[in-house]
Scaffold this motif. Sequence first.
Motif, PDB file in Angstrom:
ATOM      1  N   ALA A 123     -10.015   9.702   4.709  1.00 54.42           N
ATOM      2  CA  ALA A 123      -9.671   8.377   4.187  1.00 54.42           C
ATOM      3  C   ALA A 123      -8.166   8.150   4.280  1.00 54.42           C
ATOM      4  O   ALA A 123      -7.369   9.079   4.142  1.00 54.42           O
ATOM      5  CB  ALA A 123     -10.128   8.254   2.743  1.00 54.42           C
ATOM      6  N   GLY A 124      -7.785   6.911   4.529  1.00 53.99           N
ATOM      7  CA  GLY A 124      -6.380   6.545   4.575  1.00 53.99           C
ATOM      8  C   GLY A 124      -6.077   5.435   3.586  1.00 53.99           C
ATOM      9  O   GLY A 124      -6.895   4.535   3.382  1.00 53.99           O
ATOM     10  N   LEU A 125      -4.919   5.537   2.945  1.00 58.47           N
ATOM     11  CA  LEU A 125      -4.445   4.495   2.035  1.00 58.47           C
ATOM     12  C   LEU A 125      -2.972   4.267   2.334  1.00 58.47           C
ATOM     13  O   LEU A 125      -2.143   5.140   2.087  1.00 58.47           O
ATOM     14  CB  LEU A 125      -4.639   4.901   0.578  1.00 58.47           C
ATOM     15  N   ALA A 126      -2.648   3.110   2.897  1.00 57.77           N
ATOM     16  CA  ALA A 126      -1.267   2.767   3.239  1.00 57.77           C
ATOM     17  C   ALA A 126      -0.792   1.651   2.332  1.00 57.77           C
ATOM     18  O   ALA A 126      -1.513   0.668   2.110  1.00 57.77           O
ATOM     19  CB  ALA A 126      -1.175   2.349   4.708  1.00 57.77           C
ATOM     20  N   LEU A 127       0.422   1.783   1.822  1.00 59.37           N
ATOM     21  CA  LEU A 127       0.988   0.845   0.867  1.00 59.37           C
ATOM     22  C   LEU A 127       2.265   0.242   1.430  1.00 59.37           C
ATOM     23  O   LEU A 127       3.019   0.914   2.122  1.00 59.37           O
ATOM     24  CB  LEU A 127       1.320   1.538  -0.458  1.00 59.37           C
ATOM     25  N   ARG A 128       2.502  -1.021   1.083  1.00 59.25           N
ATOM     26  CA  ARG A 128       3.772  -1.664   1.430  1.00 59.25           C
ATOM     27  C   ARG A 128       4.260  -2.488   0.247  1.00 59.25           C
ATOM     28  O   ARG A 128       3.500  -3.230  -0.371  1.00 59.25           O
ATOM     29  CB  ARG A 128       3.643  -2.556   2.657  1.00 59.25           C
ATOM     30  N   PHE A 129       5.539  -2.329  -0.072  1.00 57.90           N
ATOM     31  CA  PHE A 129       6.201  -3.153  -1.078  1.00 57.90           C
ATOM     32  C   PHE A 129       7.633  -3.368  -0.615  1.00 57.90           C
ATOM     33  O   PHE A 129       8.022  -2.900   0.468  1.00 57.90           O
ATOM     34  CB  PHE A 129       6.147  -2.495  -2.471  1.00 57.90           C
ATOM     35  N   GLU A 130       8.404  -4.084  -1.388  1.00 53.60           N
ATOM     36  CA  GLU A 130       9.792  -4.335  -1.013  1.00 53.60           C
ATOM     37  C   GLU A 130      10.742  -3.678  -2.006  1.00 53.60           C
ATOM     38  O   GLU A 130      10.487  -3.669  -3.213  1.00 53.60           O
ATOM     39  CB  GLU A 130      10.077  -5.828  -0.946  1.00 53.60           C
ATOM     40  N   ALA A 131      11.827  -3.123  -1.486  1.00 54.43           N
ATOM     41  CA  ALA A 131      12.872  -2.517  -2.299  1.00 54.43           C
ATOM     42  C   ALA A 131      14.181  -2.654  -1.548  1.00 54.43           C
ATOM     43  O   ALA A 131      14.215  -2.493  -0.322  1.00 54.43           O
ATOM     44  CB  ALA A 131      12.562  -1.050  -2.580  1.00 54.43           C
ATOM     45  N   ASP A 132      15.249  -2.936  -2.258  1.00 49.81           N
ATOM     46  CA  ASP A 132      16.567  -3.122  -1.644  1.00 49.81           C
ATOM     47  C   ASP A 132      16.522  -4.201  -0.564  1.00 49.81           C
ATOM     48  O   ASP A 132      17.237  -4.129   0.442  1.00 49.81           O
ATOM     49  CB  ASP A 132      17.092  -1.815  -1.048  1.00 49.81           C
ATOM     50  N   GLY A 133      15.636  -5.199  -0.738  1.00 53.08           N
ATOM     51  CA  GLY A 133      15.532  -6.280   0.227  1.00 53.08           C
ATOM     52  C   GLY A 133      14.855  -5.913   1.525  1.00 53.08           C
ATOM     53  O   GLY A 133      14.955  -6.657   2.510  1.00 53.08           O
ATOM     54  N   ARG A 134      14.139  -4.780   1.552  1.00 50.08           N
ATOM     55  CA  ARG A 134      13.501  -4.322   2.783  1.00 50.08           C
ATOM     56  C   ARG A 134      12.049  -3.929   2.511  1.00 50.08           C
ATOM     57  O   ARG A 134      11.711  -3.536   1.397  1.00 50.08           O
ATOM     58  CB  ARG A 134      14.237  -3.108   3.348  1.00 50.08           C
ATOM     59  N   PRO A 135      11.187  -4.012   3.527  1.00 52.14           N
ATOM     60  CA  PRO A 135       9.832  -3.488   3.361  1.00 52.14           C
ATOM     61  C   PRO A 135       9.849  -1.967   3.337  1.00 52.14           C
ATOM     62  O   PRO A 135      10.622  -1.321   4.056  1.00 52.14           O
ATOM     63  CB  PRO A 135       9.089  -4.024   4.589  1.00 52.14           C
ATOM     64  N   VAL A 136       9.016  -1.392   2.490  1.00 52.32           N
ATOM     65  CA  VAL A 136       8.882   0.061   2.352  1.00 52.32           C
ATOM     66  C   VAL A 136       7.414   0.414   2.552  1.00 52.32           C
ATOM     67  O   VAL A 136       6.530  -0.223   1.977  1.00 52.32           O
ATOM     68  CB  VAL A 136       9.347   0.525   0.961  1.00 52.32           C
ATOM     69  N   ASP A 137       7.142   1.421   3.372  1.00 52.95           N
ATOM     70  CA  ASP A 137       5.778   1.865   3.618  1.00 52.95           C
ATOM     71  C   ASP A 137       5.575   3.268   3.061  1.00 52.95           C
ATOM     72  O   ASP A 137       6.437   4.143   3.205  1.00 52.95           O
ATOM     73  CB  ASP A 137       5.470   1.899   5.123  1.00 52.95           C
TER      74      ASP A 137
END
Length: 262
Positions: free
Chosen positions: A92-106
């Motif tokens: 199984a795979g779980l990939a997350l994305r959010f923003e920090a310091d004005g940039r996308p983070v994976d």
Amino acid sequence: MSFSAAPPPWSRSPAARGLGELLGAAFHVLQRVRHPRPLHPRGAILSGELRGIPDAAPAGIRWIDDAPAGPVPVIARVSRSLGLPAPLPDVAGLALRFEADGRPVDVELASTGWLVPARFALLPVRRIERARFGTLLPYRGERGAVSLGARTLSGRPPATDPREIARADPAAGWTLTLGHARAFGPWHPFARLTLRLDPDQDDRGLRFDAVRRPLPGAGVYDAVRAVRQPSYLRVQPADGPVRLPRGRAAEEGMPRTRTITE
């Protein structure tokens, strides 16, 4: 708006470089059979938020140790590595994305063991909510190697395949606890992640890369970069749309998908 995240030089280790090139060639062949995703070909898009746990043990990674006070909007993709239908076991795979310091983070997680040495091995599961997720390869923190992990606290993913979405409950929630651990140490919870089915299932802007879009304050070991990045560079475009979590984009009137320049 565009982002620039050129990868640093590769490791000088012949073994790491050789393994990376071998994996890159294998992924290139797989992509010709399974375009555009050689692995995790079908998945479901989830959205929600991440909240830090007060007084969590420090990890030596700035974003974890100085976690935002409020909720952080997250967009995620859950999938099966080979695309096998349930109830057949699959990684199984779980990939997350959010923003920090004005940039996308994976952040990229896969079903692994929870204890040493199994946390460094991919393990197939029948039911994704029972999986123990890990980063497999560690980050470089201020005090050494740091692994990230996640496990279900309550609920389950409403879908893991687009073919399941029509009969999925869009209100069903899946809550996970995120934790960090030194390479051979115990897990320390630092955040709660709550996810639900996203109404927009277009995943063209959801190609994840935790090296090119790193966690703030976390480094990547040269050997890790050399092993994994040739595969990513072979199968992912250098320039392409990056889909962002709904919360911040909606608040600031920005489009959810923007362009990234590597």
